[in-house]
Design an enzyme around this catalytic site. Structure first.
Site, mmCIF file in Angstrom:
data_model
loop_
_atom_site.group_PDB
_atom_site.id
_atom_site.type_symbol
_atom_site.label_atom_id
_atom_site.label_comp_id
_atom_site.label_asym_id
_atom_site.label_seq_id
_atom_site.Cartn_x
_atom_site.Cartn_y
_atom_site.Cartn_z
ATOM 1 N N SER A 63 8.739 -20.478 -25.895
ATOM 2 C CA SER A 63 8.703 -21.801 -25.260
ATOM 3 C C SER A 63 9.691 -22.748 -25.915
ATOM 4 C CB SER A 63 7.295 -22.387 -25.339
ATOM 5 O OG SER A 63 6.770 -22.288 -26.655
ATOM 6 N N GLU A 200 -3.243 -16.239 -20.525
ATOM 7 C CA GLU A 200 -2.659 -17.507 -20.076
ATOM 8 C C GLU A 200 -2.828 -17.713 -18.581
ATOM 9 O OE1 GLU A 200 1.510 -20.102 -20.068
ATOM 10 O OE2 GLU A 200 1.404 -18.197 -21.158
#
Length: 285
Positions: A63, A200
C-alpha cells in the site's frame, strides 16, 4: 533486540532498544482464539518507532504505492521499494514482528521465483516473514517457502494486486459461489502452512466462518470482529486522507492538525515572528 543503532548526535531517528525479544511466528500462532493481534502498516523508521510498543506485528505493505508514492494501485511496486522500506521499519522497531508484502509479479510465476524474491527481502531487511496474495493456486508456493525456512502470511478476499481481474474494490463473498471459493482458498493457504491469514473486504459471516475453519490466526481488514486480529493502513486510521474505505475508523484527524500547524508556520514566517530569539544563535561576547 535491535541490532542497529544510530548516532544520537547526528540523527533525529535514535532508536533506544529495550531488552526484549521480538514477537515470533510461534508466538503469533499461539494467539489463535486468544487476545486479538494488533497489526498496522509501517513504511518508515520514525513511524515504526512510534507504533512498535503498541503493535504485535508491523506490515510493510505494498500500500506504500498509494500512501508514499502516489501511484494508482499496488501493481507498480518493485522489490527494491519493498526492501528499502522494509529495512527502515526493521531499524525502527525492536518488539513487533515485521512482515513484508511480496510485490506483484515477484512470486506468481513459480515457487522458485517466489523463494528468490522472498529470500532477498528477508536478507536485505532483517524482517521475519513475507505476505503474499492468493488462494488455493498459491498454496504450493506457500508450502515451498515454508519448507525452506521462510514464514508466510496469506491474504485472501479483496486482493489489491488482482484489482484488474476483480474490477473494483467491492466486498467479496456476497454469492454462494464466491463464499465457497473464499473458504476453500483460506483452508488451502492455512493447510499449506501460513502462520497467519489476512482476510480483506469480506462480508462478515464469511470472515467468521473462515476464522472458525482455519488453524492459524486470521487478521481482518474490512472483515469481522471475530477475526483473531485486525490490521489497517496507518495513514488511513490516523485521518491523513479524506477518502478512505468504508471499513476504516479514523482514530485522529492528522490531516487537519498538520494543515493547521503549517498554516500557523506560514503566517509566522510571513510576519517575521519566526524565527524568534529562541531559534537563532547569538554572537558570543
Amino acid at each position: 533486540m535491535s541490532t542497529y543503532t544510530l548516532d544520537s548526535a547526528t540523527s533525529r531517528a535514535t532508536p533506544t532498544p529495550t531488552p526484549t525479544k521480538r514477537v515470533t511466528v510461534p508466538a503469533v500462532l499461539k494467539r489463535k482464539g486468544g487476545e486479538p493481534l494488533v497489526m498496522l502498516t509501517a513504511y518508515t523508521t520514525r513511524m515504526a518507532q512510534l507504533m512498535d510498543p503498541h503493535c504485535d506485528m508491523l506490515l510493510v505493505g505494498d500500500s506504500l504505492a498509494q500512501v508514499i508514492y502516489g501511484l494508482p494501485s499496488t501493481v507498480p511496486v518493485t522489490l527494491e521499494m519493498m526492501a528499502a522500506h522494509g529495512a527502515a521499519v526493521v531499524r525502527g522497531s525492536y518488539r513487533a514482528l515485521v512482515a513484508i508484502d511480496m510485490p506483484f509479479g515477484t512470486y506468481e510465476a513459480s515457487p522458485e521465483q517466489a523463494f528468490a524474491s522472498a529470500a532477498r527481502l528477508l536478507k536485505e531487511t532483517g524482517a521475519a516473514a513475507v505476505k503474499l496474495e492468493g488462494g488455493a493456486a498459491m498454496a504450493p508456493t506457500v508450502r515451498f517457502l515454508i519448507e525452506r525456512g521462510i514464514p508466510v502470511i496469506g491474504h485472501v478476499g479483496l486482493t489489491p494486486q488482482a484489482i484488474n481481474v476483480l474490477g473494483g474494490y467491492g466486498a467479496r463473498g456476497r454469492s454462494d459461489a464466491e463464499r465457497a471459493k473464499l473458504v476453500a482458498d483460506s483452508v488451502a493457504i492455512a493447510e499449506a502452512g501460513a502462520f497467519a491469514l489476512v482476510i480483506e473486504g469480506v462480508v462478515e459471516p464469511i470472515a467468521a466462518e473462515i476464522t472458525q475453519k482455519v488453524a492459524c490466526p486470521t487478521i481482518g481488514i474490512g472483515a469481522s470482529t471475530t477475526c483473531d486480529g485486525q490490521v489497517l493502513v496507518t495513514e488511513d486510521m490516523l485521518g491523513l486522507f479524506e477518502r478512505t474505505p468504508k471499513f476504516v475508523k479514523k482514530f485522529d484527524d492528522l490531516a487537519g492538525r498538520i494543515s493547521a500547524a503549517v498554516e500557523t508556520y506560514a503566517a509566522d514566517v510571513r510576519s517575521r515572528a519566526f524565527p524568534g530569539p529562541d531559534q537563532v544563535y547569538a554572537a558570543r561576547d
